[in-house]
Every structure is written in structure tokens, then in C-alpha cells.
Write an enzyme that holds these catalytic residues in place. Structure first.
Site, PDB file in Angstrom:
ATOM      1  N   ARG A  37      49.998  37.204   7.068  1.00  0.00           N
ATOM      2  CA  ARG A  37      50.214  36.586   8.374  1.00  0.00           C
ATOM      3  C   ARG A  37      51.189  37.419   9.210  1.00  0.00           C
ATOM      4  O   ARG A  37      51.775  38.388   8.708  1.00  0.00           O
ATOM      5  CB  ARG A  37      50.712  35.149   8.165  1.00  0.00           C
ATOM      6  CG  ARG A  37      49.640  34.234   7.563  1.00  0.00           C
ATOM      7  CD  ARG A  37      50.214  32.946   7.021  1.00  0.00           C
ATOM      8  NE  ARG A  37      50.920  32.180   8.049  1.00  0.00           N
ATOM      9  CZ  ARG A  37      51.612  31.068   7.787  1.00  0.00           C
ATOM     10  NH1 ARG A  37      51.675  30.599   6.547  1.00  0.00           N
ATOM     11  NH2 ARG A  37      52.227  30.429   8.761  1.00  0.00           N
ATOM     12  N   LYS A  83      53.951  35.571   4.674  1.00  0.00           N
ATOM     13  CA  LYS A  83      54.259  35.100   6.021  1.00  0.00           C
ATOM     14  C   LYS A  83      55.671  35.547   6.385  1.00  0.00           C
ATOM     15  O   LYS A  83      56.628  35.218   5.688  1.00  0.00           O
ATOM     16  CB  LYS A  83      54.120  33.575   6.093  1.00  0.00           C
ATOM     17  CG  LYS A  83      54.528  32.956   7.432  1.00  0.00           C
ATOM     18  CD  LYS A  83      55.892  32.300   7.332  1.00  0.00           C
ATOM     19  CE  LYS A  83      56.298  31.669   8.652  1.00  0.00           C
ATOM     20  NZ  LYS A  83      57.677  31.107   8.588  1.00  0.00           N
ATOM     21  N   HIS A  92      48.684  37.759  -7.865  1.00  0.00           N
ATOM     22  CA  HIS A  92      47.708  36.703  -7.619  1.00  0.00           C
ATOM     23  C   HIS A  92      48.364  35.340  -7.462  1.00  0.00           C
ATOM     24  O   HIS A  92      49.413  35.054  -8.017  1.00  0.00           O
ATOM     25  CB  HIS A  92      46.645  36.629  -8.730  1.00  0.00           C
ATOM     26  CG  HIS A  92      47.141  36.945 -10.098  1.00  0.00           C
ATOM     27  ND1 HIS A  92      46.415  37.666 -10.996  1.00  0.00           N
ATOM     28  CD2 HIS A  92      48.307  36.658 -10.712  1.00  0.00           C
ATOM     29  CE1 HIS A  92      47.097  37.810 -12.113  1.00  0.00           C
ATOM     30  NE2 HIS A  92      48.247  37.204 -11.972  1.00  0.00           N
ATOM     31  N   TYR A 110      52.602  32.523  -2.951  1.00  0.00           N
ATOM     32  CA  TYR A 110      52.961  32.388  -1.539  1.00  0.00           C
ATOM     33  C   TYR A 110      54.391  32.886  -1.341  1.00  0.00           C
ATOM     34  O   TYR A 110      55.318  32.448  -2.043  1.00  0.00           O
ATOM     35  CB  TYR A 110      52.869  30.940  -1.072  1.00  0.00           C
ATOM     36  CG  TYR A 110      53.461  30.752   0.308  1.00  0.00           C
ATOM     37  CD1 TYR A 110      52.793  31.221   1.438  1.00  0.00           C
ATOM     38  CD2 TYR A 110      54.700  30.151   0.479  1.00  0.00           C
ATOM     39  CE1 TYR A 110      53.336  31.071   2.703  1.00  0.00           C
ATOM     40  CE2 TYR A 110      55.247  29.994   1.743  1.00  0.00           C
ATOM     41  CZ  TYR A 110      54.567  30.465   2.849  1.00  0.00           C
ATOM     42  OH  TYR A 110      55.115  30.333   4.105  1.00  0.00           O
ATOM     43  N   ASN A 141      58.198  42.396  -9.646  1.00  0.00           N
ATOM     44  CA  ASN A 141      56.928  41.898 -10.168  1.00  0.00           C
ATOM     45  C   ASN A 141      56.905  40.376 -10.060  1.00  0.00           C
ATOM     46  O   ASN A 141      57.793  39.698 -10.579  1.00  0.00           O
ATOM     47  CB  ASN A 141      56.743  42.304 -11.630  1.00  0.00           C
ATOM     48  CG  ASN A 141      55.356  41.948 -12.148  1.00  0.00           C
ATOM     49  OD1 ASN A 141      54.415  42.720 -12.027  1.00  0.00           O
ATOM     50  ND2 ASN A 141      55.223  40.766 -12.739  1.00  0.00           N
ATOM     51  N   ASN A 199      59.928  27.706   1.346  1.00  0.00           N
ATOM     52  CA  ASN A 199      60.738  28.095   2.501  1.00  0.00           C
ATOM     53  C   ASN A 199      60.941  26.993   3.530  1.00  0.00           C
ATOM     54  O   ASN A 199      61.729  27.156   4.457  1.00  0.00           O
ATOM     55  CB  ASN A 199      60.085  29.301   3.198  1.00  0.00           C
ATOM     56  CG  ASN A 199      58.689  28.987   3.702  1.00  0.00           C
ATOM     57  OD1 ASN A 199      57.908  28.341   3.023  1.00  0.00           O
ATOM     58  ND2 ASN A 199      58.364  29.450   4.899  1.00  0.00           N
ATOM     59  N   TYR A 200      60.251  25.861   3.396  1.00  0.00           N
ATOM     60  CA  TYR A 200      60.276  24.831   4.439  1.00  0.00           C
ATOM     61  C   TYR A 200      60.755  23.511   3.856  1.00  0.00           C
ATOM     62  O   TYR A 200      60.200  23.022   2.862  1.00  0.00           O
ATOM     63  CB  TYR A 200      58.876  24.684   5.026  1.00  0.00           C
ATOM     64  CG  TYR A 200      58.754  23.747   6.196  1.00  0.00           C
ATOM     65  CD1 TYR A 200      59.635  23.811   7.273  1.00  0.00           C
ATOM     66  CD2 TYR A 200      57.740  22.801   6.227  1.00  0.00           C
ATOM     67  CE1 TYR A 200      59.514  22.941   8.345  1.00  0.00           C
ATOM     68  CE2 TYR A 200      57.598  21.933   7.314  1.00  0.00           C
ATOM     69  CZ  TYR A 200      58.493  22.002   8.363  1.00  0.00           C
ATOM     70  OH  TYR A 200      58.369  21.151   9.438  1.00  0.00           O
ATOM     71  N   ALA A 242      59.220  31.742 -16.936  1.00  0.00           N
ATOM     72  CA  ALA A 242      58.040  31.037 -16.435  1.00  0.00           C
ATOM     73  C   ALA A 242      58.351  29.562 -16.261  1.00  0.00           C
ATOM     74  O   ALA A 242      59.002  28.938 -17.101  1.00  0.00           O
ATOM     75  CB  ALA A 242      56.875  31.216 -17.397  1.00  0.00           C
ATOM     76  N   ARG A 294      64.151  24.663 -16.521  1.00  0.00           N
ATOM     77  CA  ARG A 294      63.014  23.823 -16.881  1.00  0.00           C
ATOM     78  C   ARG A 294      63.455  22.930 -18.043  1.00  0.00           C
ATOM     79  O   ARG A 294      64.431  23.225 -18.742  1.00  0.00           O
ATOM     80  CB  ARG A 294      61.811  24.675 -17.290  1.00  0.00           C
ATOM     81  CG  ARG A 294      62.044  25.504 -18.534  1.00  0.00           C
ATOM     82  CD  ARG A 294      60.927  26.499 -18.790  1.00  0.00           C
ATOM     83  NE  ARG A 294      61.126  27.246 -20.007  1.00  0.00           N
ATOM     84  CZ  ARG A 294      60.613  28.454 -20.244  1.00  0.00           C
ATOM     85  NH1 ARG A 294      59.900  29.043 -19.311  1.00  0.00           N
ATOM     86  NH2 ARG A 294      60.818  29.050 -21.392  1.00  0.00           N
TER      87      ARG A 294
END
Length: 414
Positions: free
Chosen positions: A285, A303, A315, A318, A329, A338-339, A375, A392
């Protein structure tokens, strides 16, 4: 050559009230196609129109008179005036340049551009395939004399200039497509598309299928680049040598570096460096900068972010409103959060980080150099250089729990 201006006569509408100059042609309008065909000598362009027509970007608006061409009465002080009666597309991109050149060299008072001739008249002048004149060049003096006659078509203006003593010149091009309705706008688009695509092929760009490749006239594509079928390269794009675009990619105001591939992906208002692989199915974007040697893989969305050299986002990730260092990596499923519902917050990631699969980076947050996130980690606080971040729940194993559950359900079935 000095003091050459162009004058476009608006006021042409079809039965539905659509302006001829507003008809879509490739990635612009018929008006844009005319403006793009003007020679470099015509540094100023005027478009005569009223409130019914949109302005043409790059042309100065002047009021439209009842007699369309009377709108140009204030322009006769120029040495040469290119008068355009209707929008058109040209198969040769230098046709108007040759018209101006021949007009100036011969010193004629008026010169017209015509399509391939069907023969010659008794005076040796070419007979055009379409007798209607769409574009003509006048000296300012002869345009003034022609306008004084009250002529209200370009053909009549040319005849009036000749009657006033002007010698008439004729320049020939191989095709002029007048744009008067949707069908002719499509034919014009084909002419522009062929002119652009075959011009690039002659310049050393490889187009696998020019008929399914759509490239804006202002796109800059270096020799050695490869454009695969189904691509849309819209205005404002630059593509470096040996880059491979496509198949089925969209670029808009994008700069693509040498040796970069953009496969089945979209890049908008962003810069991608050299030797980068983008896609398939990536979405870059606006306001992104991707460094050299990066990997932006399948189903990755960027973005308003900067990605450092050598970083790999392979893969399902975002990244928004982030600054990412070099040689980072990203594992599958990483999200930069981010929002917060009210504000877009920033994330900073240092060099040589390893972001584990399914990591959430909750902005605003900063990771130093060489950070490793495990992870499934959700990062909400800054992480110092060289650290491992694990956020986690601890794994719990309850032996035999599912076997007992399955056995209980089997009893219910009986």
C-alpha cells in the site's frame, strides 16, 4: 522554437451529455490523451470549456464562447497556435512534433495534420482518409484573421486563413482516431496501447503479450525489463532493468528496482528496491519503502512502512506503520497491531531480528537489534538488544483427557 501554445476547443457532448474530452482512454481521459500527444515545444496549453466539462489536468482553463473557436481570440499574440477541434489519439507519438517542425520550416500560415492519404489532388496535396480536420497549426496573425471571419469549425478556420493569404501545409501520419463516443474511445485506447507497447518493445523491453498489457504513456521502463501478460502499469511508474512484472500485477505510482520481480501482486505509491521478490498475492500500500534484496511473499500486506535491506517477510503477514531494520526474518502469521481503534501507532524493529510465527507486535513498541520472539508471542513492551521474548501461556498436558472425553460421548450414542 519559441512562443508555441496549444488551444483545445471544448463544448463537444453526446446525446447523453457526456463530454468527448472526458471519455476514458487507457488510464486517463481523451483530454489527457490529447495533452500527452502535444510536442514539447507547446509548453502552454489552454482548454476552452464551461461548467459542464471538467478541466484537463495540465491545461489552463479559459471561458468557452458560443462559437467554440472564438474562445481563442485572446491567444493570437503567440507566434504559433496549435488548435485542436476534437479529442483524438495518434498511432505515431511524434506526429504533432513533425507537424510543428514542417510548419515552422516552410513558414506557412497554416498547416494541418491528416491521416494516411488516399491519393493526391490536382495540386499534389495528399487527400486524407478522413477529410475532417482535427488539428491545425496557425501563425498567430493568421489565426486572428481566420477568427475574424466568424468561422465556427476548424475546417472553416483553415479555409478562412487560406482566403486571407496563408499558404497551407499538410503533414501526414498513419492514423488519427477521433474520440466522439464510447466506441471510438475504445478504438483510441487500442491505438494508444499499441503505440506505447510497441515503443517499449523497440526500446528493448520484453512484452509477452502486448494485447493484454496496459501501460501508461508516462511509465518509464528500462531496457531488459520483462512485462508478463495481464499487467496494469498505471501513471507515475518506473521499472528498472531486468525487473520482471507479472503476470497479473498492478503498479500505480510505483518505483521498482532493477532485477526485482512482482508476481501477481499490487504496488501503490511505493518504492521497491533492487533484486526483491514480491508475491504472489502481495499487497504493498502507499508510502512503503522496501530495501534491496528483500522478500515480500504470498499474502503479505505492507502499509506505510520501511523495510530494510535483506529482510524477509515470507507469507501471511501484516506490517503497518512500522520501521523494520535489515536482515529481519518474519515468521508466518505475524501481525503488527498498529491500530487501537483511535490512533495508528508506530512499531520499530532493529536489525537481525527473528520474529517467530504468529507473533503480535502491539504498537507502539520497539524491538532492539538481534531480538528473537518465540512463536505465538504477543509483544506489548519494548525488548532490548539480543533478547528472547516469550509471551504466551505455559503449555499444560493432561494425560488421557481426550480419550476419556471421547469414551463419554460414545456412551451417549448408545
Amino acid at each position: 522554437m519559441s512562443n508555441v501554445i496549444a488551444a483545445i476547443a471544448g463544448g463537444l457532448f453526446d446525446e447523453g451529455g457526456v463530454s468527448a474530452f472526458s471519455r476514458p482512454v487507457l488510464f486517463g481521459t481523451a483530454g489527457d490523451a490529447v495533452l500527452g500527444a502535444l510536442p514539447k515545444e507547446a509548453q502552454t496549453c489552454y482548454f476552452a470549456h464551461d461548467e459542464r466539462e471538467n478541466p484537463i489536468a495540465g491545461a489552463e482553463s479559459i471561458p468557452l464562447a458560443e462559437n467554440r473557436f472564438a474562445s481563442f481570440s485572446s491567444l493570437t499574440d503567440a507566434e504559433q497556435v496549435i488548435v485542436i477541434a476534437e479529442p483524438f489519439a495518434l498511432a505515431e507519438d511524434d506526429a504533432l512534433e513533425h507537424l510543428i517542425e514542417s510548419h515552422t520550416i516552410t513558414g506557412y500560415g497554416v498547416s494541418v495534420l491528416v491521416a494516411e492519404q488516399q491519393g493526391f489532388d490536382a495540386e499534389g496535396q495528399p487527400i486524407p482518409a478522413d477529410p475532417a480536420v482535427l488539428v491545425a497549426v496557425f501563425t498567430g496573425k493568421m489565426l486572428g484573421a481566420a477568427l475574424a471571419s466568424g468561422a465556427d469549425t476548424l475546417d472553416a478556420l483553415v479555409e478562412a486563413a487560406v482566403a486571407a493569404g496563408a499558404q497551407k501545409g499538410v503533414a501526414v501520419t498513419n492514423e488519427i482516431v477521433a474520440i466522439r463516443d464510447g466506441a471510438s474511445a475504445y478504438v483510441a485506447q487500442l491505438a494508444v496501447q499499441n503505440r506505447v507497447n510497441f515503443g517499449l518493445i523497440q526500446n528493448g523491453v520484453q512484452l509477452f503479450d502486448p494485447t493484454s498489457t496496459y501501460i501508461a504513456p508516462d511509465a518509464e521502463i528500462e531496457p531488459g525489463a520483462v512485462i508478463l501478460p495481464g499487467c496494469h502499469i498505471r501513471p507515475g511508474c518506473k521499472v528498472g532493468a531486468k525487473a520482471v512484472i507479472g503476470p497479473n500485477s498492478i503498479l500505480e505510482k510505483a518505483q521498482i528496482g532493477a532485477g526485482t520481480t512482482v508476481n501477481n501482486s499490487q504496488v501503490y505509491e511505493s518504492t521497491v528496491g533492487e533484486n526483491v521478490t514480491v508475491g504472489p498475492f502481495a499487497y504493498i500500500r502507499p508510502q512503503c519503502v522496501v530495501g534491496n534484496g528483500c522478500r515480500i511473499g504470498d499474502f503479505v500486506e505492507l502499509k506505510k512502512s520501511t523495510i530494510g535491506d535483506g529482510t524477509k517477510v515470507s507469507h501471511l503477514t501484516y506490517i503497518g506503520d512500522a520501521t523494520v531494520g535489515e536482515r529481519v526474518n518474519f515468521g508466518c502469521g505475524t501481525v503488527v497491531v498498529n491500530y487501537d481503534g483511535y490512533h495508528k501507532n508506530q512499531t520499530i524493529i532493529g536489525d537481525d531480528c527473528f520474529i517467530g510465527c504468529n507473533t503480535n507486535l502491539v504498537s507502539p513498541v520497539k524491538l532492539g537489534d538481534r531480538v528473537f520472539t518465540a512463536a505465538g508471542t504477543t509483544v506489548t513492551k519494548d525488548v532490548q538488544d539480543g533478547a528472547l521474548c516469550v509471551a504466551r501461556a505455559r503449555q499444560t498436558v493432561m494425560d488421557g483427557w481426550n480419550d476419556r472425553r471421547r469414551a463419554a460421548h460414545e456412551k451417549e450414542k448408545k
